[in-house]
Scaffold this motif. Structure first.
Motif, PDB file in Angstrom:
ATOM      1  N   UNK A   1       0.856  -1.183   0.000  1.00  0.00           N
ATOM      2  CA  UNK A   1       0.000   0.000   0.000  1.00  0.00           C
ATOM      3  C   UNK A   1       0.890   1.230   0.000  1.00  0.00           C
ATOM      4  N   UNK A   2       0.619   2.176  -0.899  1.00  0.00           N
ATOM      5  CA  UNK A   2       1.467   3.353  -1.043  1.00  0.00           C
ATOM      6  C   UNK A   2       0.670   4.606  -0.716  1.00  0.00           C
ATOM      7  N   UNK A   3       1.350   5.628  -0.166  1.00  0.00           N
ATOM      8  CA  UNK A   3       0.703   6.877   0.154  1.00  0.00           C
ATOM      9  C   UNK A   3       1.001   7.915  -0.911  1.00  0.00           C
ATOM     10  N   UNK A   4       0.992   7.503  -2.188  1.00  0.00           N
ATOM     11  CA  UNK A   4       1.352   8.371  -3.286  1.00  0.00           C
ATOM     12  C   UNK A   4       0.315   9.473  -3.472  1.00  0.00           C
ATOM     13  N   UNK A   5       0.788  10.707  -3.621  1.00  0.00           N
ATOM     14  CA  UNK A   5      -0.094  11.823  -3.884  1.00  0.00           C
ATOM     15  C   UNK A   5      -0.560  11.764  -5.324  1.00  0.00           C
ATOM     16  N   UNK A   6      -1.820  12.074  -5.574  1.00  0.00           N
ATOM     17  CA  UNK A   6      -2.356  12.077  -6.932  1.00  0.00           C
ATOM     18  C   UNK A   6      -3.206  13.308  -7.138  1.00  0.00           C
ATOM     19  N   UNK A   7      -2.874  14.084  -8.183  1.00  0.00           N
ATOM     20  CA  UNK A   7      -3.673  15.258  -8.492  1.00  0.00           C
ATOM     21  C   UNK A   7      -5.071  14.872  -8.945  1.00  0.00           C
ATOM     22  N   UNK A   8      -5.250  13.604  -9.324  1.00  0.00           N
ATOM     23  CA  UNK A   8      -6.553  13.153  -9.795  1.00  0.00           C
ATOM     24  C   UNK A   8      -7.495  12.786  -8.659  1.00  0.00           C
ATOM     25  N   UNK A   9      -6.985  12.682  -7.444  1.00  0.00           N
ATOM     26  CA  UNK A   9      -7.838  12.306  -6.327  1.00  0.00           C
ATOM     27  C   UNK A   9      -8.783  13.452  -5.972  1.00  0.00           C
ATOM     28  N   UNK A  10     -10.058  13.164  -5.825  1.00  0.00           N
ATOM     29  CA  UNK A  10     -10.959  14.190  -5.289  1.00  0.00           C
ATOM     30  C   UNK A  10     -10.607  14.448  -3.831  1.00  0.00           C
ATOM     31  N   UNK A  11     -11.055  15.560  -3.267  1.00  0.00           N
ATOM     32  CA  UNK A  11     -10.819  15.798  -1.837  1.00  0.00           C
ATOM     33  C   UNK A  11     -11.409  14.663  -0.997  1.00  0.00           C
ATOM     34  N   UNK A  12     -10.799  14.418   0.142  1.00  0.00           N
ATOM     35  CA  UNK A  12     -11.294  13.357   1.018  1.00  0.00           C
ATOM     36  C   UNK A  12     -12.764  13.559   1.382  1.00  0.00           C
ATOM     37  N   UNK A  13     -13.204  14.800   1.513  1.00  0.00           N
ATOM     38  CA  UNK A  13     -14.600  15.047   1.886  1.00  0.00           C
ATOM     39  C   UNK A  13     -15.576  14.508   0.844  1.00  0.00           C
ATOM     40  N   UNK A  14     -15.081  14.319  -0.406  1.00  0.00           N
ATOM     41  CA  UNK A  14     -15.942  13.760  -1.446  1.00  0.00           C
ATOM     42  C   UNK A  14     -15.835  12.241  -1.520  1.00  0.00           C
ATOM     43  N   UNK A  15     -14.857  11.663  -0.833  1.00  0.00           N
ATOM     44  CA  UNK A  15     -14.639  10.210  -0.909  1.00  0.00           C
ATOM     45  C   UNK A  15     -15.055   9.477   0.355  1.00  0.00           C
ATOM     46  N   UNK A  16     -15.189  10.220   1.460  1.00  0.00           N
ATOM     47  CA  UNK A  16     -15.516   9.591   2.742  1.00  0.00           C
ATOM     48  C   UNK A  16     -16.825  10.178   3.257  1.00  0.00           C
ATOM     49  N   UNK A  17     -17.754   9.328   3.567  1.00  0.00           N
ATOM     50  CA  UNK A  17     -19.039   9.762   4.120  1.00  0.00           C
ATOM     51  C   UNK A  17     -18.956   9.813   5.637  1.00  0.00           C
ATOM     52  N   UNK A  18     -19.374  10.917   6.189  1.00  0.00           N
ATOM     53  CA  UNK A  18     -19.349  11.064   7.649  1.00  0.00           C
ATOM     54  C   UNK A  18     -20.507  10.303   8.266  1.00  0.00           C
ATOM     55  N   UNK A  19     -20.228   9.300   9.092  1.00  0.00           N
ATOM     56  CA  UNK A  19     -21.313   8.580   9.767  1.00  0.00           C
ATOM     57  C   UNK A  19     -21.777   9.349  10.996  1.00  0.00           C
ATOM     58  N   UNK A  20     -22.913   8.983  11.551  1.00  0.00           N
ATOM     59  CA  UNK A  20     -23.295   9.574  12.843  1.00  0.00           C
ATOM     60  C   UNK A  20     -22.319   9.122  13.930  1.00  0.00           C
ATOM     61  N   UNK A  21     -22.203   9.912  14.961  1.00  0.00           N
ATOM     62  CA  UNK A  21     -21.345   9.534  16.086  1.00  0.00           C
ATOM     63  C   UNK A  21     -21.881   8.264  16.746  1.00  0.00           C
TER      64      UNK A  21
END
Length: 344
Positions: A1-21
Motif C-alpha cells: 500500500x502506497x501513500x502516493x499523492x495524486x492530483x486526480x484524487x478528489x478531496x477526502x470530503x468527497x470520498x468519505x461519508x461522515x457517519x453519525x457519532x
C-alpha cells in the motif's frame, strides 16, 4: 500500500461519508464521556494495564499520556472517550489522533483500549466502533486530495487486538520487527566512507536534526513530517542525549541516531539498556556507512554506562535496507507488530 499523492484524487470530503457519532453502550460501563486534562491518571491506569499484558517491555509513562491529552491538535471533547464502571473505575480509554503535518497522507490513529480486567466482554467493540466513526468523520472534513488512512497497531503478543481490528474492517498491510542486540558482544569500529564527524547530540542541533529526520523518513511507510510540537514533545520525554549521536558532513546534518531510556521498563523487560527510537541518513549521504557508524557510537556509549542491551523496531519492508544493516550489526528479532489500515 502506497501513500502516493495524486492530483486526480478528489478531496477526502468527497470520498468519505461522515457517519453519525457512535454512542457506545455496555452494561459494565456506567458512563462514557470525553476525557479532560484531569483524567490523565485514569487514562494512564488503563493504558499502563494494557501495556503490561500486550508489550511489557515498553510501558507508557504518565508524562506521555499527559502530553497526548495536551496536544493542541487533539480535540478532547470530540476526539477522546473514557468509560467508567458504576464504582468509578476506569474501564476503557481511547482517542483518534490526527497529526498536524499531513503532506502525502492523512492518517487517523486509533489509540487506547480496554483494561485487561474487562477483556472479552464486548467493551472493545463499542470503543472501536466509536473510534472508527470518529476517524471517518475527521477524514470526511478534509479538503486534502490525499489518501486517507484509519490506522491501528497490534503486537504479536496481543492476537486478540489484531482480531478485533480485523473484524472492524482494518486490513493488515505492514509488519514491524522488534530487534535486540547484546552489548556483551564486541562492538565493531565503523568509519564512514566520506568526511563525516560523529558527534554527541546537543540542543543546538535540534532544528537541523528535526529537518534531517523529516527528509530522511520521507520514503518510510506512512511517515509524515513532525510538527514542532511533536518534536519538542519527543525531546522532553524519555529522550537521552548522552546516547544519541549526529553525523555532520561539512556544515550539514547527514544522519542521526536518537535514543530513549525509560528505566521503569528495565524490570519488566529483564535487562538494562536504551531504545533506538530514530535512526536515519539523509538521501544525499546514503551508502556511506553513516548509519552503522552512528549505531556503533551509540552502542559503545551504552556499554560504557554498564547497560546490557539496545533495542529498536524496524519496518520489515523498509526500502533503505535497514533490516540488513541491523542484522549485520548483530541484532536479532525478538517480536513483531502488525500495522492495520482502512484506506480511502
Amino acid at each position: 500500500m502506497h501513500e502516493t499523492t495524486s492530483d486526480d484524487l478528489p478531496p477526502l470530503r468527497e470520498r468519505v461519508t461522515a457517519p453519525p457519532t457512535h454512542r457506545p453502550a455496555h452494561p459494565l460501563v456506567a458512563e462514557w464521556r470525553p476525557a479532560t486534562p484531569d483524567d490523565v491518571d485514569a487514562v494512564h491506569e488503563v493504558v499502563r494495564a494494557i501495556d503490561a499484558v500486550e508489550h511489557p517491555n515498553y510501558l507508557a509513562t504518565r508524562e506521555e499520556v499527559e502530553e497526548e491529552l495536551g496536544y493542541s491538535f487533539l480535540d478532547l471533547e470530540r476526539d477522546t472517550l473514557i468509560g467508567f464502571s458504576s464504582d468509578g473505575r476506569p474501564v476503557a480509554a481511547g482517542s483518534v489522533l490526527e497529526p498536524p503535518r499531513q503532506e502525502t497522507l492523512v492518517r487517523e490513529f486509533l489509540n487506547g483500549g480496554v483494561h485487561p480486567d474487562f477483556w472479552g466482554r464486548g467493551i472493545g467493540r463499542e470503543l472501536l466502533a466509536w473510534q472508527i466513526a470518529r476517524g471517518r468523520q475527521k477524514l470526511s472534513a478534509s479538503e486534502k486530495r490525499l489518501p486517507g488512512w484509519i490506522v491501528g497497531y497490534a503486537d504479536a503478543r496481543a492476537p486478540q487486538r489484531e482480531r478485533l481490528l480485523r473484524r472492524a474492517g482494518l486490513e493488515p498491510v505492514r509488519y514491524f520487527l522488534s530487534l535486540e542486540r547484546s552489548l556483551a558482544e564486541a562492538i565493531p569500529g565503523v568509519v564512514p566512507t566520506e568526511e563525516v564527524r560523529i558527534v554527541p547530540y546537543t540542543p543546538e542541533l535540534s532544528a537541523a536534526v528535526h529537518a534531517a529526520r523529516d527528509e530522511a523518513f520521507l520514503d518510510h511507510w506512512g511517515s509524515q513530517p513532525l510538527s514542532d510540537e511533536q518534536w519538542e514533545s519527543f525531546l522532553s520525554g524519555t529522550f537521552r542525549a548522552d546516547v544519541s549521536f549526529v553525523a555532520i558532513a561539512g556544515d550539514e546534518v547527514a544522519g542521526f541516531l536518537l535514543s530513549q531510556v525509560n528505566e521503569e521498563d528495565w524490570v519488566s523487560q529483564g535487562f538494562t539498556g536504551a531504545y533506538i527510537s530514530m535512526l536515519g541518513t539523509t538521501r544525499a549521504h546514503r551508502g556511506k556507512r553513516i548509519a552503522p557508524a552512528l549505531l556503533a557510537a551509540s552502542m559503545s556509549a551504552c556499554a560504557a554506562l554498564g547497560w546490557e542491551r539496545v533495542t529498536l523496531d524496524v519496518d520489515a519492508e523498509n526500502p533503505s535496507g535497514a533490516l540488513g544493516l541491523y542484522t549485520g550489526m548483530g541484532f536479532v528479532e525478538t517480536n513483531r507488530e502488525t500495522g492495520l489500515v482502512i484506506a480511502y
